[in-house]
Design a protein around this motif. Structure first.
Motif, PDB file in Angstrom:
ATOM      1  N   GLN A   5       0.756  -1.314   0.097  1.00 22.58           N
ATOM      2  CA  GLN A   5      -0.013  -0.051   0.001  1.00 22.58           C
ATOM      3  C   GLN A   5       0.971   1.276  -0.057  1.00 22.58           C
ATOM      4  O   GLN A   5       0.472   2.350  -0.363  1.00 22.58           O
ATOM      5  CB  GLN A   5      -1.015  -0.110   1.210  1.00 22.58           C
ATOM      6  CG  GLN A   5      -1.895  -1.059   1.141  1.00 22.58           C
ATOM      7  CD  GLN A   5      -3.039  -1.213   2.411  1.00 22.58           C
ATOM      8  OE1 GLN A   5      -2.534  -1.803   3.195  1.00 22.58           O
ATOM      9  NE2 GLN A   5      -3.837  -0.363   2.221  1.00 22.58           N
ATOM     10  N   HIS A  35       0.836  -9.409   4.110  1.00 21.47           N
ATOM     11  CA  HIS A  35      -0.418  -8.361   4.408  1.00 21.47           C
ATOM     12  C   HIS A  35      -1.049  -8.279   3.039  1.00 21.47           C
ATOM     13  O   HIS A  35      -0.679  -7.626   2.310  1.00 21.47           O
ATOM     14  CB  HIS A  35       0.109  -6.870   4.728  1.00 21.47           C
ATOM     15  CG  HIS A  35      -0.979  -6.007   5.239  1.00 21.47           C
ATOM     16  ND1 HIS A  35      -0.804  -5.361   6.437  1.00 21.47           N
ATOM     17  CD2 HIS A  35      -2.019  -5.924   4.529  1.00 21.47           C
ATOM     18  CE1 HIS A  35      -2.049  -4.709   6.694  1.00 21.47           C
ATOM     19  NE2 HIS A  35      -2.975  -5.045   5.584  1.00 21.47           N
ATOM     20  N   GLU A  53      -5.132 -10.039   8.824  1.00 18.95           N
ATOM     21  CA  GLU A  53      -6.743 -10.434   8.681  1.00 18.95           C
ATOM     22  C   GLU A  53      -6.776 -11.655   7.598  1.00 18.95           C
ATOM     23  O   GLU A  53      -7.300 -11.417   6.604  1.00 18.95           O
ATOM     24  CB  GLU A  53      -7.175  -9.098   7.920  1.00 18.95           C
ATOM     25  CG  GLU A  53      -7.227  -7.909   8.966  1.00 18.95           C
ATOM     26  CD  GLU A  53      -7.755  -6.828   8.193  1.00 18.95           C
ATOM     27  OE1 GLU A  53      -8.057  -6.877   7.183  1.00 18.95           O
ATOM     28  OE2 GLU A  53      -7.979  -5.673   8.894  1.00 18.95           O
ATOM     29  N   GLU A  66      -5.566   2.084  -1.431  1.00 11.56           N
ATOM     30  CA  GLU A  66      -6.464   1.266  -0.581  1.00 11.56           C
ATOM     31  C   GLU A  66      -7.034   0.088  -1.281  1.00 11.56           C
ATOM     32  O   GLU A  66      -8.415  -0.124  -1.754  1.00 11.56           O
ATOM     33  CB  GLU A  66      -7.567   2.186  -0.009  1.00 11.56           C
ATOM     34  CG  GLU A  66      -8.681   1.668   0.719  1.00 11.56           C
ATOM     35  CD  GLU A  66      -8.338   0.726   1.906  1.00 11.56           C
ATOM     36  OE1 GLU A  66      -7.284   0.807   2.284  1.00 11.56           O
ATOM     37  OE2 GLU A  66      -9.409   0.077   2.557  1.00 11.56           O
TER      38      GLU A  66
END
Ligand code: BGC
Length: 458
Positions: free
Chosen positions: A23, A118, A163, A386
């Motif tokens: 990101q 990630h 996540e 994003e």
């Protein structure tokens, strides 16, 4: 008379921000850059090719900004595709670059927390089926061990996966992210492989660095039953189990049971958490929907009033809910907790200061109930790429605003608020009065009464 109250945190509490390699870095070649190349996958067909230009050196200036905010910790991630561009081939230049980055944090007085996955994977892993490839956990563990051996003198706080249930849901159940699958069985299998990957990486890191503290970061959504509650309570429970609890309970019990998948015994994943990370942003209302057979007729949405407040892919804001998620994790897993992400999409910074203040107050309450919360990482230090939303300004999460053309950074008011919180190791009433006056009556009712008493004409 200045307002004086403060929600004080214990000494040694960690305050930082969180970012993810893909990101912010730019110039990555991985499964996401491949996904971004197909028109329609990302808002405006944006790509992470430039992002915040950390790889070409801008991380230095951004670490200065974090240090200026008195952060004493920082959560960043390591991009696997850079370090192992081909299976078994290691790029030592890339490793040196990460060394320089992590050292940049420690030199500025920030304790690093390093995330190893990630959302992105090397292309060779994507080619073999991504998280549906049953050998991926072994490869991931080898990578994790390698990084721990190389950077272990600078870092002891490791986050294996970010996540996992967001990866399985968005990528394998809903098809909105790479690899674009839409199957409950695929999502369940991806989850099982991520559980195995975490456990194997846990052991590989410990073998390289026995004092390592290894955990993972789980996303949690506040899930309420849409009215009428008696019909929608079952969808609420199913969603809560699926999104929030199943992965964590598998780590506790050594047995995975994901909706749409078989019960799988995984004794090796037990006792592989030294800590757990909470990433909580918003709430959804769950309800039955005859139009959603692919998700067992269950769907979700936000309250009608919130449509004017948060962007389309965001739910109801309830930063107080942070407390109930900390309580759940603490009761079920009994390990230390870090809030590894909290934040709000808000280009104009109208919601963020109040959100931040209320979230910090909820964490303070948890600390004061003796739940073992050790640190707080805000998402995010600066606006960044994003995922499917690209650089859509409605999804700007930064304490610092980024102009992606000029790459300039500008502090939003909430950066000043966070700076004061970190400097004081607490949330002070005068900071709230200055940056988030709308939540002052709720957070410091006594201070407001004092002010009124003072202002009353004699
Ligand atoms: C993810 C971040 C993401 C943020 C905001 C989290 O779920 O870890 O990568 O940018 O939410 O959507």
């Amino acid at each position: 008379m200045a307002v004086k109250g403060i929600y004080q945190f214990p000494p040694g509490f960690l305050w930082g921000c969180a970012t993810a390699a893909h990101q912010v870095e730019g110039q990555n070649t991985n499964n996401w850059s491949r996904w971004e190349a197909t028109p329609g996958h990302i808002f405006g067909n944006h790509t992470a090719q430039h992002a915040c230009e950390w790889w070409s050196g801008r991380f230095e200036g951004d670490f200065d900004l974090a240090a200026d905010m008195h952060n004493n910790a920082q959560r960043i991630s390591i991009e696997w595709s850079r370090l192992e561009p081909e299976p078994g081939t290691w790029d030592t230049h890339a490793l040196d670059r990460y060394r320089q980055m992590v050292r940049g944090l420690t030199l500025r007085g920030m304790m690093p927390m390093l995330t190893l996955h990630h959302f992105t994977l090397p292309l060779w892993a994507d080619d073999r089926g991504a998280w549906l490839w049953d050998d991926l956990p072994e490869h991931f563990a080898r990578f994790a061990g390698k990084v721990a051996a190389a950077l272990g003198d600078l870092c002891t706080l490791w986050c294996t996966l970010n996540e996992p249930t967001v990866v399985s849901t968005n990528g394998y159940l809903l098809g909105a992210w790479t690899p674009g699958q839409k199957s409950m069985a695929a999502a369940a299998r991806a989850n099982v492989n991520m559980l195995r990957a975490h456990a194997m990486a846990y052991r590989a890191i410990k073998a390289a660095q026995p004092q390592a503290q290894v955990g993972l970061a789980g996303h949690r959504i506040g899930i309420r039953a849409q009215a009428p509650a008696f019909i929608n309570r079952i969808p609420m429970r199913v969603m809560d189990h699926y999104f929030n609890n199943a992965f964590m309970l598998a780590l506790r019990d050594g047995e995975a049971h994901f909706t749409g998948g078989k019960r799988v015994r995984l004794p090796e994943v037990k006792n592989t958490l030294d800590w757990v990370g909470l990433q909580y942003y918003f709430e959804y209302k769950a309800y039955f929907s005859p139009r959603s057979p692919g998700t067992l007729f269950i769907t979700y949405g936000k309250s009608p009033a919130m449509h004017a407040v948060t962007p389309p892919k965001w739910g109801d804001l309830n930063p107080d809910g942070t407390f109930e998620h900390i309580r759940w994790l603490s009761r079920e897993l009994r390990v230390p907790i870090y809030v590894t992400e909290a934040g709000v999409p808000d280009p104009d910074d109208t919601l963020r200061p109040g959100y931040l203040a209320e979230a910090v107050r909820a964490v303070w309450k948890a600390v004061n109930y003796n739940y073992p919360v050790r640190g707080f990482f805000f998402w995010s230090l600066l606006d960044n790429f994003e995922w499917a939303e690209g650089y859509d300004p409605r999804y700007n999460f930064g304490l610092y605003k980024v102009d992606f053309e000029s790459q300039s950074r500008t502090a939003r008011p909430s950066a000043h608020l966070y700076g004061e919180i970190c400097a004081k190791n607490g949330l002070a009433a005068d900071s709230v009065a200055k940056y988030a006056p709308s939540v002052l009556p709720r957070l410091f009712p006594g201070e407001v009464v004092q002010e009124q008493v003072r202002l009353r004409p004699r």
